[in-house]
Design an enzyme around this catalytic site. Structure first.
Site, mmCIF file in Angstrom:
data_model
loop_
_atom_site.group_PDB
_atom_site.id
_atom_site.type_symbol
_atom_site.label_atom_id
_atom_site.label_comp_id
_atom_site.label_asym_id
_atom_site.label_seq_id
_atom_site.Cartn_x
_atom_site.Cartn_y
_atom_site.Cartn_z
ATOM 1 N N LYS A 114 0.849 -1.201 0.000
ATOM 2 C CA LYS A 114 0.000 0.000 0.000
ATOM 3 C C LYS A 114 0.884 1.250 0.000
ATOM 4 O O LYS A 114 2.097 1.166 0.243
ATOM 5 C CB LYS A 114 -0.915 -0.031 1.229
ATOM 6 C CG LYS A 114 -0.173 -0.065 2.570
ATOM 7 C CD LYS A 114 -1.124 -0.347 3.732
ATOM 8 C CE LYS A 114 -0.368 -0.458 5.037
ATOM 9 N NZ LYS A 114 -1.247 -0.832 6.168
ATOM 10 N N ARG A 132 -10.335 -0.187 15.368
ATOM 11 C CA ARG A 132 -10.221 0.623 14.156
ATOM 12 C C ARG A 132 -11.267 0.144 13.165
ATOM 13 O O ARG A 132 -12.290 0.785 13.002
ATOM 14 C CB ARG A 132 -8.793 0.531 13.597
ATOM 15 C CG ARG A 132 -8.540 1.466 12.434
ATOM 16 C CD ARG A 132 -7.096 1.502 12.000
ATOM 17 N NE ARG A 132 -6.596 0.224 11.507
ATOM 18 C CZ ARG A 132 -5.443 0.071 10.877
ATOM 19 N NH1 ARG A 132 -4.657 1.111 10.656
ATOM 20 N NH2 ARG A 132 -5.046 -1.108 10.456
ATOM 21 N N TYR A 151 14.673 30.963 6.543
ATOM 22 C CA TYR A 151 13.522 31.720 7.036
ATOM 23 C C TYR A 151 13.574 31.848 8.554
ATOM 24 O O TYR A 151 13.870 30.895 9.262
ATOM 25 C CB TYR A 151 12.224 31.002 6.677
ATOM 26 C CG TYR A 151 11.887 31.047 5.209
ATOM 27 C CD1 TYR A 151 11.710 32.259 4.549
ATOM 28 C CD2 TYR A 151 11.741 29.868 4.491
ATOM 29 C CE1 TYR A 151 11.393 32.294 3.193
ATOM 30 C CE2 TYR A 151 11.417 29.895 3.138
ATOM 31 C CZ TYR A 151 11.242 31.119 2.499
ATOM 32 O OH TYR A 151 10.932 31.138 1.182
ATOM 33 N N MET A 161 10.765 24.810 1.493
ATOM 34 C CA MET A 161 9.951 23.935 0.654
ATOM 35 C C MET A 161 10.798 23.142 -0.342
ATOM 36 O O MET A 161 10.560 21.962 -0.578
ATOM 37 C CB MET A 161 8.895 24.753 -0.097
ATOM 38 C CG MET A 161 7.882 23.876 -0.820
ATOM 39 S SD MET A 161 6.686 24.800 -1.798
ATOM 40 C CE MET A 161 5.711 25.587 -0.540
HETATM 41 C C1 LIG Z 1 -0.358 -1.775 6.844
HETATM 42 C C2 LIG Z 1 -0.882 -3.051 7.360
HETATM 43 C C3 LIG Z 1 -0.030 -4.162 7.539
HETATM 44 C C4 LIG Z 1 1.477 -4.060 7.386
HETATM 45 O O1 LIG Z 1 2.033 -3.581 8.576
HETATM 46 P P1 LIG Z 1 3.619 -3.482 8.789
HETATM 47 O O2 LIG Z 1 3.749 -3.043 10.177
HETATM 48 O O3 LIG Z 1 4.106 -2.465 7.808
HETATM 49 O O4 LIG Z 1 4.180 -4.827 8.521
HETATM 50 C C5 LIG Z 1 -0.591 -5.359 7.902
HETATM 51 N N1 LIG Z 1 -1.921 -5.476 8.110
HETATM 52 C C6 LIG Z 1 -2.769 -4.443 7.976
HETATM 53 C C7 LIG Z 1 -4.228 -4.626 8.235
HETATM 54 C C8 LIG Z 1 -2.279 -3.189 7.618
HETATM 55 O O5 LIG Z 1 -3.117 -2.153 7.519
#
Ligand SMILES: *Cc1c(COP(=O)(O)O)cnc(C)c1O
Length: 380
Positions: free
Chosen positions: A38, A133, A263, A312
């Site tokens: 992701k 969550r 800055y 930036m």
């Molecule tokens: C992002 C995610 C992972 C991966 O987690 P890492 O700590 O990067 O290995 C695994 N399971 C879910 C549900 C996630 O959202």
């Protein structure tokens, strides 16, 4: 961004990814590994990472959103792709068209999937065992699993999973909490029909707990060679960081003692010195306050402090008496050979510790403005 048009880029060592996947697979055996790609592969480039991970023996891929899965399919990636959270109902036809594996934890999304008339679509049911969550409550899991099974042959229950909240911490409370999560998961599974795959662990869970590995570990951060957190640092031996953030010096000048820089003029030079300006800034993912928490870069194999606020597009480095020139190599994250043959290293985890965050945020924060240059390491 094409890296060749700019004196700042990220080098992605695909051999490090390959190495990390193989090493983690060995650790996790007999559990398999699914590679989490992701957020554009945590900033490393999802397609290159996905291909490398699959070639190194990963059995599937995980993404957060449908469009991330579609991007992989368009690039020709054929592996199973699990979308880790529920998606807007409108995405159902896209999920089916691109053969993505959806996660389900609420009826309306299951209904939307079924309404799009899939044939044998694998779905994974997510159970919330304490992270609060996403996921169905354990009490509601059996009826939701039933609802999925009853919608055969449109969909089939291919997996059940949960997510650990504190697997990266090794204090007693955290270990207890993970114990409880795994116990709740096991008890819930006992009430469900048999499923081909059950999974719970992210990198930290996979590294620290054999009892969390189950069918497969969803490995993200460790595959990129970055520790999930200080509590599991000691389990990350042998992992190799895959991203180097590099640049070249764009401007050099001599400044007088007493002059101030950037800055707000927040830094004052207390002696005559040489400063180098590097064409990379906070719009590229170098946090503005990195200088005020002791941020450094490597130039000529030496650690040199960033001075004044990061702007930036540029940041300024105090090079002391070093003879630096426009075009010289700068390493923001990665390694450089020192003049005496030693190796200096700055890791994403070092930035994270200084900035009170985690390595994930650092690499995910390297923005689109930075070109990614995939490479194979020379020592391999
Ligand atoms: C992002 C995610 C992972 C991966 O987690 P890492 O700590 O990067 O290995 C695994 N399971 C879910 C549900 C996630 O959202």
């Amino acid at each position: 961004m094409s890296a060749s048009l700019r004196w700042a880029w990220a080098e992605i060592d695909l051999d490090a990814i390959d190495h990390n996947v193989r090493l983690l697979r060995e650790r996790f055996e007999p559990a398999a590994l699914w590679a989490v790609v992701k957020a554009d592969g945590y900033g490393h480039g999802a397609t290159d990472v996905a291909r490398t991970a699959m070639a190194a023996g990963a059995e599937g891929l995980c993404v957060a959103f449908v469009h991330e899965g579609i991007e992989l399919r368009r690039a020709g990636v054929d592996a199973p792709i699990l979308v880790l959270t529920e998606q807007p109902p409108e995405t159902a036809p896209h999920i089916i068209e691109h053969r993505l594996t959806p996660t389900v934890y609420q009826r309306p999304f299951l209904d939307a999937l079924v309404a799009a008339e899939p044939v044998g679509l694998p779905v994974h049911l997510k159970i919330d065992t304490g992270m609060q969550r996403v996921g169905t409550h354990p009490h509601a899991a059996p009826s939701l699993a039933d609802a999925i099974v009853q919608r055969a042959p449109a969909v089939r229950l291919a997996g059940v999973f949960t997510h650990l909240a504190v697997a990266d911490a090794d204090d007693e409370d955290s270990v207890d909490f993970t114990d409880q999560q795994l116990e709740t998961f096991a008890k819930t599974l006992a009430l469900l029909p048999p499923v081909p795959a059950i999974h719970a662990a992210n990198s930290a869970g996979g590294l620290s707990r054999a009892d969390a590995r189950l069918s497969f570990v969803r490995a993200g951060i460790a595959m990129y060679g970055i520790s999930p957190g200080p509590g599991v640092d000691h389990l990350c031996d042998g992992l190799r960081p895959a991203m180097e953030l590099r640049a070249r010096i764009g401007h050099v000048k001599q400044v007088r003692a007493g002059s101030r820089v950037s800055y707000g003029l927040r830094h004052r030079f207390d002696r005559d010195t040489t400063v180098a300006t590097i064409p990379i800034g906070y719009a590229d993912g170098v946090p503005r306050r990195l200088s005020s928490v002791g941020g450094e870069v490597l130039i000529g194999g030496r650690r040199r402090p960033i001075v004044g606020v990061v702007t930036m597009d540029q940041l300024v480095v105090d090079c002391g008496d070093d003879n630096v020139r426009v075009g010289d190599d700068v390493t923001l994250i990665g390694t450089q050979e020192g003049p005496d043959g030693t190796t200096e290293r700055i890791r994403a985890e070092d930035w994270a510790a200084a900035l009170d965050t985690i390595g994930y945020e650092i690499v995910c924060g390297v923005s689109k403005r930075i070109g990614r240059v995939p490479r194979r390491s020379i020592d391999n």
